[in-house]
Scaffold this active site. Structure first.
Site, mmCIF file in Angstrom:
data_model
loop_
_atom_site.group_PDB
_atom_site.id
_atom_site.type_symbol
_atom_site.label_atom_id
_atom_site.label_comp_id
_atom_site.label_asym_id
_atom_site.label_seq_id
_atom_site.Cartn_x
_atom_site.Cartn_y
_atom_site.Cartn_z
ATOM 1 N N GLN A 59 7.334 -4.472 11.289
ATOM 2 C CA GLN A 59 6.806 -2.972 10.953
ATOM 3 C C GLN A 59 7.212 -1.686 12.167
ATOM 4 O OE1 GLN A 59 2.240 -2.430 11.626
ATOM 5 N NE2 GLN A 59 1.452 -4.282 9.731
ATOM 6 N N GLU A 82 -2.327 2.814 -6.379
ATOM 7 C CA GLU A 82 -4.011 2.588 -6.155
ATOM 8 C C GLU A 82 -4.345 2.724 -5.399
ATOM 9 O OE1 GLU A 82 -7.547 -0.919 -6.708
ATOM 10 O OE2 GLU A 82 -5.481 -1.439 -7.280
ATOM 11 N N GLY A 118 11.250 0.084 9.277
ATOM 12 C CA GLY A 118 12.034 0.090 7.515
ATOM 13 C C GLY A 118 11.946 -0.561 6.035
#
Length: 408
Positions: free
Chosen positions: A237, A265, A240
Site C-alpha cells: 500500500q 458498489e 500507487g
C-alpha cells in the site's frame, strides 16, 4: 461482591485484542517466517470475533496466518502463553481456531516444515489469465525499479478458483463490510496485480492485490461493469498500485462498445479519492476538457465524450470538470474564486432545493404544529452553514487530487 470483582479482574487478564493477535505474512524466503518486520495485522476482525474485536480465554494469544507470496499456500497456527482453563475449571475459552477455519479453505498447513516445502514450489507459480499492463515502481529500500503486472482473469482459468478462495480471506481483515462472492456467476471479472522478482536466478511472482468487477445488464444491449471489491495488500500500500489497477480496468472496458459506463458498489471514501485522481488523469487527454473549454463551463460535450471514450457517467464527469476547473482557476483572484465557488455550490445546493420543494408541498397538507416541526429541521441559516462546510470539504478533496496529479 469484592470476590466477584477480584474474579472479573483475573478473568480480564485473559482477554486479547484480535487485531493485534492475528499475525499475517506474505512469505518469499524461509527466513521471513521468524522475521517480525514482515508481519502485518488486520484493520478489522469484528466479522469473526464480534464488535469488540476481543478473544477471551488466552494470554499472549497469537493467531498466525502465513501465506506464500505467490500461490498463497497457507500456514495456520495458534499459539498462547496461558489458557483460562489452566486456572479456572468452569470457564471456557473462545474457539479462536474454529472461527479462522470458517473462512480459510481446506489444504492449509499446520506444520512449519510442510509450509517451507511448499515455498520451494513457488517457482512453479505463474500469474493467471491474460496480461493487460506492465509498469515499474521505484523502491527506495531496494534501490531499484520493481516490475509489476496486471492480469485479467475469469473463473474458468485452471487453478484460479482455489487460489481466489485463499486470496479473498484477506477481505475479512481490510474491508469493514466484506463478504465472499459467488464465483460460479460468469459475470464476474477479476483483475490481479503481481510483482515480478528474482530468487536464486529464477523469476517468481508475488501477489500484490486484486479487484473484482460485476457486469450488470443494461437494457437493451449494454453492460455496466461495477467495481465490487478492491484490495491492495498492506505490504504494497502507498506505492500507487490502486491507481494503476483502476486505470487499467477503465482502459480495458473502454475498448468495448457494449459497456455503458463504469460504476462502483458502495465506494469507500478512499476509493472515491482514488477514482477522482484516475478519472482526472484520463480526462486530461480529452479535447472537451481543454483549458479553453473548461472556462466555458460544464457542457454536454464533456458528458458525451467522457461517456463514449472513457465510460465515465455524467455525475463523475461533472466532478472531474470541477477539479480541472479548480486547477485552471487563480483562486487569489477574488472574482474568479467567487465564480468557481458559486458554480460548485449550485451543484451542492441540489438536496437543499429539494427540501424547499418538499416544504411547499407540506404547507398544503400538514397541521400547523407538524409544519413547525419540519420548518425547524430545514432552518435556512443552518442550511447555508452546512452548504459552506460541504464546499470547503469538496475544495480540500479537490486540492488533494491536484497535488497528487502534480506529483504523478
Amino acid at each position: 461482591m469484592a470476590a466477584m470483582n477480584d474474579m472479573e479482574k483475573k478473568l480480564a487478564e485473559y482477554k486479547c485484542d484480535t487485531n493485534e493477535a492475528i499475525c499475517l505474512k506474505l512469505v518469499r524466503f524461509p527466513e521471513d517466517i521468524d522475521d517480525e518486520s514482515t508481519t502485518f495485522h488486520p484493520e478489522y476482525s469484528h466479522q469473526l470475533y464480534g464488535d469488540d474485536e476481543v478473544a477471551f480465554g488466552y494470554k499472549g494469544l497469537q493467531i498466525q496466518l502465513y501465506y506464500s507470496a505467490g500461490n498463497l499456500s497457507t500456514l495456520f497456527k495458534v499459539k498462547y502463553t496461558a489458557r483460562v482453563t489452566d486456572k479456572f475449571d468452569c470457564v471456557e475459552p473462545d474457539d479462536v481456531e474454529g472461527k479462522i477455519r470458517e473462512i480459510i479453505p481446506a489444504g492449509f498447513c499446520c506444520n512449519t516444515d510442510d509450509f517451507i516445502s511448499l515455498l520451494e514450489k513457488e517457482a512453479n507459480f505463474k500469474p493467471f489469465g491474460s496480461l493487460l499492463h506492465t509498469y515499474k515502481v521505484h523502491n527506495v529500500e531496494a534501490g531499484e525499479d520493481l516490475t509489476y503486472q496486471i492480469h485479467k482473469v475469469d473463473v474458468s482459468c485452471p487453478g484460479f478458483r482455489e487460489y481466489h478462495e485463499r486470496l479473498q480471506t484477506f477481505l475479512m481483515w481490510y474491508i469493514e463490510t466484506a463478504s465472499f462472492i459467488d464465483v460460479d456467476d460468469d459475470r464476474w471479472d477479476f483483475f490481479l496485480v503481481f510483482e515480478k522478482y528474482n530468487k536464486d536466478g529464477e523469476t517468481l511472482y508475488a501477489t500484490v492485490g486484486y479487484m473484482t468487477v460485476y457486469n450488470y445488464y443494461v437494457y437493451p444491449d449494454k453492460t455496466r461493469p461495477r467495481v465490487s471489491q478492491m484490495l491492495i495488500l498492506p505490504p504494497f500500500q502507498g506505492e500507487g498500485h490502486g491507481a494503476q489497477v483502476l486505470e487499467t480496468v477503465h482502459r480495458y472496458y473502454c475498448t468495448s462498445a457494449k459497456v455503458q459506463d463504469i460504476t462502483a458498489e458502495d465506494p469507500s471514501e478512499n476509493y472515491v479519492k482514488l477514482r477522482d485522481f484516475v478519472l482526472v488523469k484520463l480526462c486530461l487527454t480529452l479535447p472537451s476538457f481543454s483549458s479553453e473549454k473548461l472556462s466555458q463551463g460544464f457542457s454536454e460535450e464533456m458528458v458525451s465524450e467522457a461517456r463514449e471514450k472513457l465510460k465515465i457517467n455524467k455525475k463523475h464527469a461533472r466532478r472531474v470538470y470541477e477539479i480541472l476547473r479548480l486547477r485552471n482557476t487563480d483562486m487569489s483572484d477574488e472574482e474568479k474564486a467567487r465564480e468557481f465557488r458559486l458554480e460548485v455550490k449550485k451543484r451542492l445546493y441540489g438536496p437543499y432545493r429539494k427540501n424547499q420543494r418538499e416544504l411547499t408541498k407540506m404547507r398544503k397538507c400538514l397541521r400547523p404544529e407538524e409544519l413547525a416541526s419540519h420548518i425547524s429541521q430545514m432552518d435556512t441559516r443552518l442550511q447555508h452553514e452546512e452548504l459552506e462546510k460541504s464546499y470547503q470539504d469538496v475544495l480540500a478533496d479537490y486540492r488533494r487530487v491536484l497535488e497528487r496529479l502534480a506529483q504523478a
